[in-house]
Design a protein around this motif. Structure first.
Motif, PDB file in Angstrom:
ATOM      1  N   LYS A  15      72.685  27.824  18.476  1.00 41.67           N
ATOM      2  CA  LYS A  15      73.582  26.964  19.249  1.00 41.67           C
ATOM      3  C   LYS A  15      72.945  25.591  19.367  1.00 41.67           C
ATOM      4  O   LYS A  15      71.746  25.429  19.217  1.00 41.67           O
ATOM      5  CB  LYS A  15      73.787  27.534  20.650  1.00 41.67           C
ATOM      6  N   GLU A  16      73.786  24.613  19.666  1.00 43.18           N
ATOM      7  CA  GLU A  16      73.287  23.258  19.945  1.00 43.18           C
ATOM      8  C   GLU A  16      73.004  23.148  21.440  1.00 43.18           C
ATOM      9  O   GLU A  16      73.844  23.511  22.256  1.00 43.18           O
ATOM     10  CB  GLU A  16      74.344  22.220  19.558  1.00 43.18           C
ATOM     11  N   ASN A  18      71.894  20.150  23.964  1.00 40.13           N
ATOM     12  CA  ASN A  18      71.674  18.708  24.108  1.00 40.13           C
ATOM     13  C   ASN A  18      71.491  18.039  22.740  1.00 40.13           C
ATOM     14  O   ASN A  18      70.606  17.205  22.550  1.00 40.13           O
ATOM     15  CB  ASN A  18      70.484  18.426  25.027  1.00 40.13           C
ATOM     16  N   GLY A  19      72.317  18.457  21.775  1.00 35.11           N
ATOM     17  CA  GLY A  19      72.292  17.858  20.441  1.00 35.11           C
ATOM     18  C   GLY A  19      71.201  18.385  19.515  1.00 35.11           C
ATOM     19  O   GLY A  19      71.048  17.893  18.403  1.00 35.11           O
ATOM     20  N   ILE A  20      70.447  19.391  19.950  1.00 33.15           N
ATOM     21  CA  ILE A  20      69.354  19.936  19.136  1.00 33.15           C
ATOM     22  C   ILE A  20      69.708  21.366  18.731  1.00 33.15           C
ATOM     23  O   ILE A  20      70.005  22.210  19.589  1.00 33.15           O
ATOM     24  CB  ILE A  20      68.021  19.939  19.922  1.00 33.15           C
ATOM     25  N   SER A  21      69.656  21.638  17.434  1.00 33.87           N
ATOM     26  CA  SER A  21      69.905  22.984  16.943  1.00 33.87           C
ATOM     27  C   SER A  21      68.824  23.922  17.473  1.00 33.87           C
ATOM     28  O   SER A  21      67.630  23.659  17.329  1.00 33.87           O
ATOM     29  CB  SER A  21      69.891  22.981  15.409  1.00 33.87           C
ATOM     30  N   THR A  22      69.256  25.007  18.104  1.00 32.81           N
ATOM     31  CA  THR A  22      68.337  25.953  18.744  1.00 32.81           C
ATOM     32  C   THR A  22      68.646  27.359  18.257  1.00 32.81           C
ATOM     33  O   THR A  22      69.784  27.798  18.333  1.00 32.81           O
ATOM     34  CB  THR A  22      68.486  25.884  20.282  1.00 32.81           C
ATOM     35  N   GLN A  23      67.626  28.034  17.732  1.00 35.62           N
ATOM     36  CA  GLN A  23      67.794  29.409  17.271  1.00 35.62           C
ATOM     37  C   GLN A  23      67.091  30.348  18.243  1.00 35.62           C
ATOM     38  O   GLN A  23      65.997  30.053  18.712  1.00 35.62           O
ATOM     39  CB  GLN A  23      67.195  29.628  15.871  1.00 35.62           C
ATOM     40  N   VAL A  24      67.741  31.487  18.508  1.00 36.40           N
ATOM     41  CA  VAL A  24      67.177  32.522  19.371  1.00 36.40           C
ATOM     42  C   VAL A  24      67.259  33.850  18.634  1.00 36.40           C
ATOM     43  O   VAL A  24      68.293  34.187  18.071  1.00 36.40           O
ATOM     44  CB  VAL A  24      67.936  32.613  20.712  1.00 36.40           C
ATOM     45  N   LYS A 111      68.053  26.286  31.195  1.00 33.64           N
ATOM     46  CA  LYS A 111      69.200  27.056  31.701  1.00 33.64           C
ATOM     47  C   LYS A 111      70.111  27.475  30.550  1.00 33.64           C
ATOM     48  O   LYS A 111      70.580  28.618  30.508  1.00 33.64           O
ATOM     49  CB  LYS A 111      69.993  26.226  32.722  1.00 33.64           C
ATOM     50  N   GLN A 112      70.372  26.563  29.625  1.00 33.32           N
ATOM     51  CA  GLN A 112      71.219  26.890  28.478  1.00 33.32           C
ATOM     52  C   GLN A 112      70.558  27.936  27.583  1.00 33.32           C
ATOM     53  O   GLN A 112      71.220  28.833  27.053  1.00 33.32           O
ATOM     54  CB  GLN A 112      71.537  25.638  27.673  1.00 33.32           C
ATOM     55  N   MET A 113      69.242  27.840  27.423  1.00 36.52           N
ATOM     56  CA  MET A 113      68.516  28.817  26.603  1.00 36.52           C
ATOM     57  C   MET A 113      68.598  30.211  27.210  1.00 36.52           C
ATOM     58  O   MET A 113      68.739  31.201  26.487  1.00 36.52           O
ATOM     59  CB  MET A 113      67.049  28.389  26.444  1.00 36.52           C
TER      60      MET A 113
END
Length: 123
Positions: A15-16, A18-24, A111-113
């Protein structure tokens, strides 16, 4: 042995934030939950987050963090506790091995993570 249940359960998403691609990626082992959160495409700093058995109050256990590989910084411990405590509590107080490689470690991003981790729940 033709079990349809995989030996090791794992889920991942991207998911993005704050504009940064984040993988979990969340993986369940018998004795640990392994969670990787990356904004760099690599595992990053490995932190062990374990419930503290010395806690006097069972309803609110305390957690210990220990950097196993990577940078030993106070912010790393703060982020690790914020991201992994609920995972351990929901997984019958199993320890969590957390891989962190973050560009954005703001409160809003954390929080989003946490919400993304919940969407990858394997425990």
């Amino acid at each position: 042995m033709s079990s349809t249940e995989p030996i090791i359960r794992s889920k991942q998403t991207q998911k993005e934030i704050n504009g940064i691609s984040t993988q979990v990626v969340c993986t369940e082992f018998s004795n640990y939950i392994f969670v990787v959160i990356t904004q760099y495409g690599k595992i990053g700093t490995l932190i062990s987050v374990t419930p503290d058995s010395r806690s006097n109050d069972i309803s609110t256990p305390t957690f210990s963090t220990k950097v196993l590989l990577g940078k030993e910084e106070p912010l790393t411990h703060v982020c690790a506790k914020n991201l992994a405590t609920f995972v351990s509590q929901e997984a019958s107080n199993r320890p969590v091995l957390l891989g962190l490689a973050l560009k954005d470690s703001s409160i809003d991003a954390i929080k989003q993570m946490k919400e993304i981790i919940k969407s990858c729940q394997v425990w």
